[in-house]
Motif scaffolding. Sequence first.
Motif, short mmCIF file in Angstrom:
data_model
loop_
_atom_site.label_atom_id
_atom_site.label_comp_id
_atom_site.label_asym_id
_atom_site.label_seq_id
_atom_site.Cartn_x
_atom_site.Cartn_y
_atom_site.Cartn_z
N SER A 5 0.83 -1.21 0.00
CA SER A 5 0.00 0.00 0.00
C SER A 5 0.86 1.26 0.00
N HIS A 6 2.07 1.08 0.55
CA HIS A 6 2.98 2.23 0.49
C HIS A 6 3.50 2.39 -0.92
N ASN A 7 4.12 3.45 -1.12
CA ASN A 7 4.58 3.74 -2.48
C ASN A 7 5.98 3.17 -2.70
N VAL A 8 6.05 1.84 -2.57
CA VAL A 8 7.36 1.20 -2.67
C VAL A 8 7.26 0.03 -3.65
N ASN A 9 8.34 -0.18 -4.35
CA ASN A 9 8.40 -1.31 -5.28
C ASN A 9 9.07 -2.49 -4.57
N ILE A 10 8.32 -3.56 -4.27
CA ILE A 10 8.88 -4.71 -3.55
C ILE A 10 9.53 -5.68 -4.54
N ILE A 11 10.80 -5.98 -4.33
CA ILE A 11 11.50 -6.94 -5.20
C ILE A 11 11.41 -8.35 -4.62
N SER A 12 11.66 -8.46 -3.32
CA SER A 12 11.50 -9.78 -2.68
C SER A 12 11.03 -9.58 -1.26
N PHE A 13 10.35 -10.61 -0.78
CA PHE A 13 9.84 -10.54 0.58
C PHE A 13 9.94 -11.94 1.16
N ASN A 14 10.68 -12.11 2.23
CA ASN A 14 10.63 -13.43 2.87
C ASN A 14 10.84 -13.36 4.36
N GLU A 15 10.26 -14.36 5.00
CA GLU A 15 10.38 -14.43 6.46
C GLU A 15 11.72 -15.07 6.79
N ILE A 16 12.40 -14.54 7.77
CA ILE A 16 13.67 -15.13 8.18
C ILE A 16 13.40 -16.14 9.29
N LEU A 17 13.68 -17.42 8.97
CA LEU A 17 13.51 -18.46 10.00
C LEU A 17 14.86 -18.69 10.65
N PRO A 18 14.86 -19.03 11.93
CA PRO A 18 16.15 -19.28 12.58
C PRO A 18 16.79 -20.53 11.99
N SER A 19 18.11 -20.56 11.91
CA SER A 19 18.77 -21.77 11.43
C SER A 19 18.74 -22.80 12.56
N LEU A 20 18.81 -24.06 12.19
CA LEU A 20 18.84 -25.11 13.21
C LEU A 20 20.03 -24.91 14.13
N ASN A 21 21.11 -24.42 13.53
CA ASN A 21 22.31 -24.18 14.31
C ASN A 21 22.02 -23.24 15.48
N GLU A 22 21.30 -22.16 15.19
CA GLU A 22 20.96 -21.21 16.26
C GLU A 22 20.06 -21.86 17.30
N ILE A 23 19.07 -22.58 16.80
CA ILE A 23 18.15 -23.25 17.73
C ILE A 23 18.92 -24.21 18.62
N PHE A 24 19.79 -25.00 17.96
CA PHE A 24 20.62 -25.99 18.66
C PHE A 24 21.40 -25.32 19.78
N ILE A 25 22.10 -24.23 19.43
CA ILE A 25 22.97 -23.59 20.42
C ILE A 25 22.15 -23.00 21.56
N THR A 26 21.04 -22.28 21.25
CA THR A 26 20.26 -21.70 22.34
C THR A 26 19.65 -22.79 23.21
N LYS A 27 19.14 -23.85 22.57
CA LYS A 27 18.49 -24.90 23.34
C LYS A 27 19.47 -25.62 24.27
N VAL A 28 20.62 -25.97 23.69
CA VAL A 28 21.60 -26.70 24.49
C VAL A 28 22.14 -25.82 25.61
N ALA A 29 22.38 -24.54 25.26
CA ALA A 29 22.92 -23.63 26.27
C ALA A 29 21.92 -23.47 27.41
N SER A 30 20.64 -23.32 27.08
CA SER A 30 19.66 -23.10 28.16
C SER A 30 19.48 -24.38 28.99
N SER A 31 19.62 -25.55 28.35
CA SER A 31 19.44 -26.78 29.13
C SER A 31 20.66 -27.07 30.00
N ASN A 32 21.80 -26.50 29.62
CA ASN A 32 23.00 -26.71 30.42
C ASN A 32 23.03 -25.83 31.66
N GLU A 33 22.22 -24.77 31.65
CA GLU A 33 22.25 -23.83 32.77
C GLU A 33 21.68 -24.44 34.04
#
Lengths: 439, 301
Positions: B273-301
């Motif tokens: 609706s804004h006056n902008v020309n959209i070339i691409s649009f995508n949602e950024i999903l976390p990489s498994l690597n990030e999930i892995f590290i946060t999950k393991v780190a929080s479970s180690n605490e």
Amino acid sequence: MNKIWLVTQREYLTRVKNKTFILTTLLTPLGILVFMAAVVFVMSTGSDKAKTINVFEPTNLLEKELISRDNLTFSFSNESLEAQKELYKAKKINGIIEIPALTDSLASKYSYKYHADKPLAMDESFAIDKAIGKKIRNYKLKKLNIDETMLKNLDTDVSSIPVTILEDKKISSITNVVSSVLGGVVGYAMFFIILFYGMQVMRSVMEEKINRIVEVLISSLKPFELMMGKVIGVGLVGLTQIGIWLILMPLIYIIGAALFGVNADGIGSLATNDMPIDQMALSSQDKISQVFFELKSMNWWLILPLTLFYFLGGYFAYSAIFAAIGSAVGEDINDANSLTLPVMMPLMFSMYIGISAVNAPDSSLAVWSSMIPLLSSIVMPVRLPFDPPWWQIAISVVSLIIFSVLVVWLAARIYRVGILMYGKKASFKELAKWVFYKG
Amino acid sequence: MNVLSLQNVVKAYANHIAVNDVSFDVKAGSIFGLLGPNGAGKTSLIRIITTITAADTGKVFLNGHPLNHLHPNEIGYMPEERGLYKKMKVGEQLLYLAQLKGLSNREAKIKLKTWLEKFDILSWWDKKIGDLSKGMSQKVQFIATIVHDPSLIILDEPFSGLDPINANLIKDEIYQLKEKGASILFSTHRMEQVEEICEDIVLINKGKILLYGGVNAIKNDFKEHKFSVKYSGDLSSQLNSAGYDIISAMGNEIIFKAQNGQSSNDLLKGLISHNVNIISFNEILPSLNEIFITKVASSNE
């Protein structure tokens, strides 16, 4: 069962096809033959340089006669000692024997002088001592007026004739000798074979652990199957090797005898060298036939299967222990040494008991240890040619079976844990704990 | 239909609990990732599944049947610490391993020849393993793992020590095996491979399950509603005035965080609706690597 057989096959075939195995199997009997030929050769040749020795005997004790032997030539000379020494200096002779007078015809000690800068070789001086001793004996006989034949009749050759009371069978004075030699040889062979092939099992276990193939293997079959296949396979290799030797030894011996002219008498005479020549010549033929007779009269139908049984029983128990040890050590073969030592002890111990059992097969030490597993597999085969009572054999057999099964089971418990453990080598305490680990 | 099903599996050793009440299912014909840091209990779990050890409590089903002594023939296992007999020839060795998996000598020979031909290594039949390079012996090892057509293939770090070409070769083979109906349990801590290959994963740490489910579902669960837009025109000031949290703006690409509850469609409508020309649009999903590290780190605490 099928998988055990597969492992057995692999262990057997890779070993039997191995070049080292083929070479040692074929060359060992040849090596023994060459060694024996070398011994015969060394023993039959004395010093190789011919020696001329002057004998100076003013009292005519030797009656100008001394039997020349091999490379020794004796010449009697009445020239003065000084004159003969000149001959020595001129290198015409190698030495001078000076025979002093025998002052007392009952003297039990006598010495002569040997003039030379190099002393006589041991065998030379022995031969000369003997020859002179014989001469002096004759001289004494004459002096004391003793008739030679009468003197001979004073000597009586005494021997015992064993006669059984309860059992009806023939035994002779040579029975014990034959049994001793047979028992001794079997005992020694048993010791080395169990030790050698037990160690092979241990190496094989370590190899699989170091290779890291073991985890792939035990995801296909049970550790027990792997261990048993290994033990059986290596055991069959042992039996194959012994079988080949049993065939090759006599064959090579016959060929060797034809080639080198070595005969049984030649080797036999080494042992009986100090016997009077006439007596030896008379009995050596007799003896050989008697030995063969004794060997024939042995109860082979009992001895052979039982010896095989004791080999299998002992081999299974010991090699299973070696397998367990192999599983418990890491990469370093040196780590294995401290763990194998306690296993070597009963093995060595039983070999020494076996040696003493050759002389006293019915001593309480021999009897008891021939019924105790871990010792019995070496001690009992030594006693077998001596016809031990059947109840002792029965106890020994039953206890060895029970014990071997138990040991194999225990070893398998340790093995299954050990092969998956990496890092430092385990202590005995840990091994004991592993036995009670649940699957 | 599940090829493998674990129910409340527990395995304790003398001084620690290696597997603590683990349950998960591996769907038939899927590639399943077993993830976790070193010492998480992956190997202990695999050893239970391969019948090398047994669980203290809990149940394991393979193709619907409780694990039994015939099951090893249906499993192909390539351990992380793997090796072969160095002095044995390639052919002899593979024949031996195939026969241990229950194949007859004849069957094994035929199958092995096909596989060796497929990998173009039939000429190695009489070569000794000790004479092969590490990559070459890995190929032999892989063939040993799958020659008996297992319904469950367990690969523990299968790509370690492989060059990219051989790694791709093995990866293609894994896909083909999956197409043929085999299920693959894939244990690793290389997350980019997991993301690429696996459909479902289970993440364990200290013997316990931290995460379990489809790779996409898990990524969705952990998404932070970040979007990346490529555009031409002026977008940042408009986003700012609309109250979006701009995380980064570089050239004509902007990454921002959406307000809670806003679907990507709503978001896109707003942008258009804004006056902008959209070339691409995508949602950024976390990489498994990030999930892995946060999950393991929080479970180690």
